[in-house]
Motif scaffolding. Structure first.
Motif, PDB file in Angstrom:
ATOM      1  N   ALA A  30       8.020   2.068  11.836  1.00 29.32           N
ATOM      2  CA  ALA A  30       6.608   1.786  11.561  1.00 29.32           C
ATOM      3  C   ALA A  30       6.241   2.203  10.141  1.00 29.32           C
ATOM      4  N   ILE A  31       6.697   3.378   9.717  1.00 32.05           N
ATOM      5  CA  ILE A  31       6.430   3.840   8.353  1.00 32.05           C
ATOM      6  C   ILE A  31       7.048   2.888   7.344  1.00 32.05           C
ATOM      7  N   SER A  32       8.279   2.468   7.595  1.00 34.21           N
ATOM      8  CA  SER A  32       8.975   1.577   6.664  1.00 34.21           C
ATOM      9  C   SER A  32       8.275   0.226   6.540  1.00 34.21           C
ATOM     10  N   LEU A  33       7.836  -0.334   7.665  1.00 32.26           N
ATOM     11  CA  LEU A  33       7.175  -1.637   7.634  1.00 32.26           C
ATOM     12  C   LEU A  33       5.877  -1.589   6.841  1.00 32.26           C
ATOM     13  N   VAL A  34       5.089  -0.533   7.056  1.00 27.18           N
ATOM     14  CA  VAL A  34       3.838  -0.379   6.306  1.00 27.18           C
ATOM     15  C   VAL A  34       4.126  -0.200   4.825  1.00 27.18           C
ATOM     16  N   ALA A  35       5.099   0.658   4.502  1.00 27.40           N
ATOM     17  CA  ALA A  35       5.424   0.927   3.099  1.00 27.40           C
ATOM     18  C   ALA A  35       5.927  -0.336   2.401  1.00 27.40           C
ATOM     19  N   TYR A  36       6.724  -1.143   3.093  1.00 29.57           N
ATOM     20  CA  TYR A  36       7.277  -2.355   2.485  1.00 29.57           C
ATOM     21  C   TYR A  36       6.172  -3.348   2.146  1.00 29.57           C
ATOM     22  N   ALA A  37       5.263  -3.565   3.078  1.00 29.06           N
ATOM     23  CA  ALA A  37       4.174  -4.514   2.828  1.00 29.06           C
ATOM     24  C   ALA A  37       3.313  -4.065   1.651  1.00 29.06           C
ATOM     25  N   PHE A  38       3.002  -2.782   1.595  1.00 33.85           N
ATOM     26  CA  PHE A  38       2.206  -2.285   0.472  1.00 33.85           C
ATOM     27  C   PHE A  38       3.008  -2.304  -0.819  1.00 33.85           C
TER      28      PHE A  38
END
Length: 317
Positions: A87-95
């Motif tokens: 979840a952290i990785s997905l949010v960080a990637y989009a941003f």
């Protein structure tokens, strides 16, 4: 010396904003000459199957990218639950894609991982691992494409591309050197200017290369879906890789204008501008804007989780 550095930073900042202003002016001038009704017609002409396939590739790419942080979990030797890490990785990637790697990729990871209880050292190792994963896969793909001359400037440029295969070979050698160093280091810690560096094991390094190369390939596949049939997948992949470097050098959030400029320069002689712009707009909507909207919601949920855990006096899980 400090005053000289301050002046240097000031002039670099001024040069950067001048560069942005020039790019903005050029984009506005070019936009005025575009046949936007034709761009809209091309966008409206994409089939439901194409859009569904694009959505599936986007989901697959983002899930694959989240595995970077799962692999970094082993490298950094922490034990956060895998779903939370993803979840952290997905949010960080989009941003990261939309607002820049420093704020999105690094800044959001530092904030969210620190809330989860990790120290600065572990988070730094995670960030270093994910960044190196992305670019080591890039070097492998770009090296192979350049070495095979799968991408070339338009004929009217009159540019000698004889150096390009050698650049590709150098990239492939860099990947080989990295893997060799991982094989020989045996987990040894290196000290470089006060920083502690430990290379991953060879199996983990090979996993880095495979994940990143597959992810770049999925991104190009997604963009290729929106391209006219006469444009080959290899051409799209090579152009996308060139555009990625140009965007990284320009430091413009989401590579706005840079991605379009590179594709128009390299494929403008092959594809009509309205069709090319429509493909790039559809790609941005699928891979940048859609995931960003979901990431904003995901980040809000993660922050709410942190607040609830703080009120309850419990660790974030």
């Amino acid at each position: 010396m400090s005053a000289r550095r301050a002046r240097g930073r000031r002039w670099r900042r001024i040069a950067f904003f001048v560069f942005l202003a020039v790019v903005a002016v050029l984009l506005v001038r070019y936009a005025a000459s575009v046949d936007w009704p034709q761009v809209g017609a091309t966008l409206a002409g994409y089939s439901a199957l194409t859009l569904a396939s694009a959505a599936a590739l986007t989901v697959g790419s983002y899930l694959l990218y989240s595995c970077y942080d799962v692999a970094a979990r082993r490298y950094a030797r922490h034990h956060l639950p895998v779903p939370h890490v993803m979840a952290i990785s997905l949010v960080a990637y989009a941003f990261s894609l939309n607002v820049g790697a420093l704020v999105g990729g690094a800044g959001f990871r530092y904030r969210m991982y620190s809330h989860a209880g990790l120290g600065i050292g572990a988070i730094s190792r995670i960030v270093a691992f994910t960044v190196s994963t992305n670019w080591i896969g890039y070097l492998l793909l770009a090296g192979a494409i350049f070495a095979m001359r799968a991408v070339a400037p338009p004929p009217q440029w009159g540019v000698d591309i004889g150096l390009l295969p050698w650049i590709g070979v150098a990239m492939l050698l860099a990947v080989g050197a990295y893997l060799g160093a991982c094989r020989l280091s045996h987990g040894r810690v290196f000290h470089v200017r006060g920083h502690h560096l430990r290379l991953p094991s060879l199996p983990l390094a090979l996993l880095q290369v495979a994940m990143a190369a597959c992810n770049w390939s999925l991104m190009a596949w997604l963009l290729h879906l929106f391209m006219p049939p006469e444009v080959s997948y290899g051409t799209v992949l090579g152009t996308l890789l060139l555009a990625a470097v140009a965007s990284a050098i320009a430091h413009i959030p989401a590579g706005i204008g840079v991605l379009e400029a590179v594709f128009l320069a390299l494929l403008g002689h092959q594809v009509p501008a309205p069709q090319l712009l429509a493909a790039l707009l559809a790609y941005r909507a699928c891979y940048y804007l859609g995931p960003l909207l979901l990431a904003v919601a995901g980040y809000a949920l993660l922050e709410a989780r942190v607040r609830r855990a703080a009120l309850a006096g419990e660790p974030v899980r």
